[in-house]
Design a protein around this motif. Structure first.
Motif, PDB file in Angstrom:
ATOM      1  N   MET A 160       0.869  -1.176   0.000  1.00  0.00           N
ATOM      2  CA  MET A 160       0.000   0.000   0.000  1.00  0.00           C
ATOM      3  C   MET A 160       0.906   1.226   0.000  1.00  0.00           C
ATOM      4  N   PHE A 161       0.596   2.184  -0.849  1.00  0.00           N
ATOM      5  CA  PHE A 161       1.477   3.342  -0.910  1.00  0.00           C
ATOM      6  C   PHE A 161       0.703   4.619  -1.177  1.00  0.00           C
ATOM      7  N   ASP A 162       1.277   5.702  -0.686  1.00  0.00           N
ATOM      8  CA  ASP A 162       0.766   7.048  -0.918  1.00  0.00           C
ATOM      9  C   ASP A 162       1.989   7.899  -1.243  1.00  0.00           C
ATOM     10  N   LEU A 163       2.169   8.178  -2.521  1.00  0.00           N
ATOM     11  CA  LEU A 163       3.357   8.889  -2.968  1.00  0.00           C
ATOM     12  C   LEU A 163       2.987  10.273  -3.479  1.00  0.00           C
ATOM     13  N   PRO A 164       3.840  11.254  -3.232  1.00  0.00           N
ATOM     14  CA  PRO A 164       3.561  12.606  -3.731  1.00  0.00           C
ATOM     15  C   PRO A 164       3.667  12.656  -5.256  1.00  0.00           C
ATOM     16  N   THR A 165       2.879  13.539  -5.863  1.00  0.00           N
ATOM     17  CA  THR A 165       2.918  13.712  -7.316  1.00  0.00           C
ATOM     18  C   THR A 165       2.919  15.200  -7.678  1.00  0.00           C
ATOM     19  N   LEU A 166       3.537  16.005  -6.832  1.00  0.00           N
ATOM     20  CA  LEU A 166       3.527  17.454  -7.028  1.00  0.00           C
ATOM     21  C   LEU A 166       4.517  17.923  -8.081  1.00  0.00           C
ATOM     22  N   THR A 167       5.685  17.331  -8.108  1.00  0.00           N
ATOM     23  CA  THR A 167       6.728  17.768  -9.035  1.00  0.00           C
ATOM     24  C   THR A 167       6.926  16.712 -10.135  1.00  0.00           C
ATOM     25  N   PRO A 168       7.564  17.089 -11.226  1.00  0.00           N
ATOM     26  CA  PRO A 168       7.860  16.087 -12.262  1.00  0.00           C
ATOM     27  C   PRO A 168       8.698  14.915 -11.733  1.00  0.00           C
ATOM     28  N   THR A 169       9.618  15.187 -10.822  1.00  0.00           N
ATOM     29  CA  THR A 169      10.426  14.111 -10.218  1.00  0.00           C
ATOM     30  C   THR A 169       9.549  13.174  -9.400  1.00  0.00           C
ATOM     31  N   ASP A 170       8.614  13.732  -8.625  1.00  0.00           N
ATOM     32  CA  ASP A 170       7.688  12.911  -7.845  1.00  0.00           C
ATOM     33  C   ASP A 170       6.869  12.008  -8.759  1.00  0.00           C
ATOM     34  N   ARG A 171       6.366  12.563  -9.849  1.00  0.00           N
ATOM     35  CA  ARG A 171       5.544  11.782 -10.773  1.00  0.00           C
ATOM     36  C   ARG A 171       6.370  10.683 -11.442  1.00  0.00           C
ATOM     37  N   ARG A 172       7.614  10.981 -11.771  1.00  0.00           N
ATOM     38  CA  ARG A 172       8.499   9.973 -12.355  1.00  0.00           C
ATOM     39  C   ARG A 172       8.768   8.856 -11.355  1.00  0.00           C
ATOM     40  N   ASN A 173       9.012   9.215 -10.074  1.00  0.00           N
ATOM     41  CA  ASN A 173       9.227   8.209  -9.032  1.00  0.00           C
ATOM     42  C   ASN A 173       7.989   7.335  -8.844  1.00  0.00           C
ATOM     43  N   TYR A 174       6.820   7.950  -8.892  1.00  0.00           N
ATOM     44  CA  TYR A 174       5.556   7.213  -8.751  1.00  0.00           C
ATOM     45  C   TYR A 174       5.409   6.202  -9.886  1.00  0.00           C
ATOM     46  N   ARG A 175       5.599   6.664 -11.127  1.00  0.00           N
ATOM     47  CA  ARG A 175       5.457   5.771 -12.286  1.00  0.00           C
ATOM     48  C   ARG A 175       6.489   4.650 -12.251  1.00  0.00           C
ATOM     49  N   SER A 176       7.697   4.983 -11.864  1.00  0.00           N
ATOM     50  CA  SER A 176       8.763   3.988 -11.792  1.00  0.00           C
ATOM     51  C   SER A 176       8.452   2.922 -10.745  1.00  0.00           C
ATOM     52  N   PHE A 177       7.970   3.342  -9.574  1.00  0.00           N
ATOM     53  CA  PHE A 177       7.654   2.385  -8.513  1.00  0.00           C
ATOM     54  C   PHE A 177       6.482   1.498  -8.924  1.00  0.00           C
ATOM     55  N   ARG A 178       5.448   2.092  -9.503  1.00  0.00           N
ATOM     56  CA  ARG A 178       4.284   1.322  -9.941  1.00  0.00           C
ATOM     57  C   ARG A 178       4.685   0.305 -11.015  1.00  0.00           C
ATOM     58  N   LYS A 179       5.524   0.719 -11.958  1.00  0.00           N
ATOM     59  CA  LYS A 179       5.994  -0.187 -13.000  1.00  0.00           C
ATOM     60  C   LYS A 179       6.834  -1.322 -12.407  1.00  0.00           C
ATOM     61  N   ALA A 180       7.652  -1.014 -11.403  1.00  0.00           N
ATOM     62  CA  ALA A 180       8.466  -2.040 -10.747  1.00  0.00           C
ATOM     63  C   ALA A 180       7.573  -3.065 -10.050  1.00  0.00           C
ATOM     64  N   LEU A 181       6.492  -2.608  -9.415  1.00  0.00           N
ATOM     65  CA  LEU A 181       5.555  -3.531  -8.776  1.00  0.00           C
ATOM     66  C   LEU A 181       4.947  -4.487  -9.802  1.00  0.00           C
ATOM     67  N   ILE A 182       4.527  -3.948 -10.916  1.00  0.00           N
ATOM     68  CA  ILE A 182       3.927  -4.774 -11.959  1.00  0.00           C
ATOM     69  C   ILE A 182       4.947  -5.757 -12.514  1.00  0.00           C
ATOM     70  N   ASN A 183       6.186  -5.311 -12.706  1.00  0.00           N
ATOM     71  CA  ASN A 183       7.248  -6.202 -13.190  1.00  0.00           C
ATOM     72  C   ASN A 183       7.576  -7.305 -12.191  1.00  0.00           C
TER      73      ASN A 183
END
Length: 101
Positions: free
Chosen positions: A6-29
Motif C-alpha cells: 500500500m502506498f501514498d506517494l507525492p505527485t507534485l513535481t515532475p520528479t515525484d511523478r516519475r518516481n511514482y510511475r517507476s515504482f508502480r511499473k516495478a511492482l507490476i514487473n
C-alpha cells in the motif's frame, strides 16, 4: 501467503511523478496485481519468500511518501469481504496456478 503493498506517494513535481510511475511499473514487473488504487498484491510461496520480496521492494521504493507492506495468509485473504463492488475473477489472483516445488 500474500504480500500486500500500500502506498501514498507525492505527485507534485515532475520528479515525484516519475518516481511514482517507476515504482508502480516495478511492482507490476515483480508480478503484483492492483486490487485497488495504490494497493497491490502478490502471491508468494511462503513467509520467507514474502520477506525477500519485501526487502527487494525496500530497495526500489521512492525516497518520499509512504510505502507499507502487509503479509497475510491465504485464509485471511480469502475472508476479505466486498461491501461495495465485486471481485475480479482473474486467474493470476488465485492460488490455482501456484506450484510449490
Amino acid at each position: 501467503m500474500r504480500l500486500l503493498v500500500m502506498f501514498d506517494l507525492p505527485t507534485l513535481t515532475p520528479t515525484d511523478r516519475r518516481n511514482y510511475r517507476s515504482f508502480r511499473k516495478a511492482l507490476i514487473n515483480e508480478g503484483f496485481l492492483m486490487i485497488q488504487e495504490s494497493i497491490y498484491v502478490r502471491i508468494t510461496t511462503n513467509k520467507q519468500s514474502a520477506q525477500l520480496l519485501e526487502n527487494r521492494l525496500a530497495t526500489i521504493a521512492p525516497p518520499a511518501g509512504i510505502v507499507q507492506t502487509l503479509m497475510v495468509t491465504e485464509k485471511q485473504y480469502s475472508s476479505m469481504r466486498f461491501l461495495v463492488g465485486t471481485a475480479i475473477d482473474d486467474i493470476r489472483n488465485t492460488d490455482d496456478t501456484l506450484v510449490v516445488i
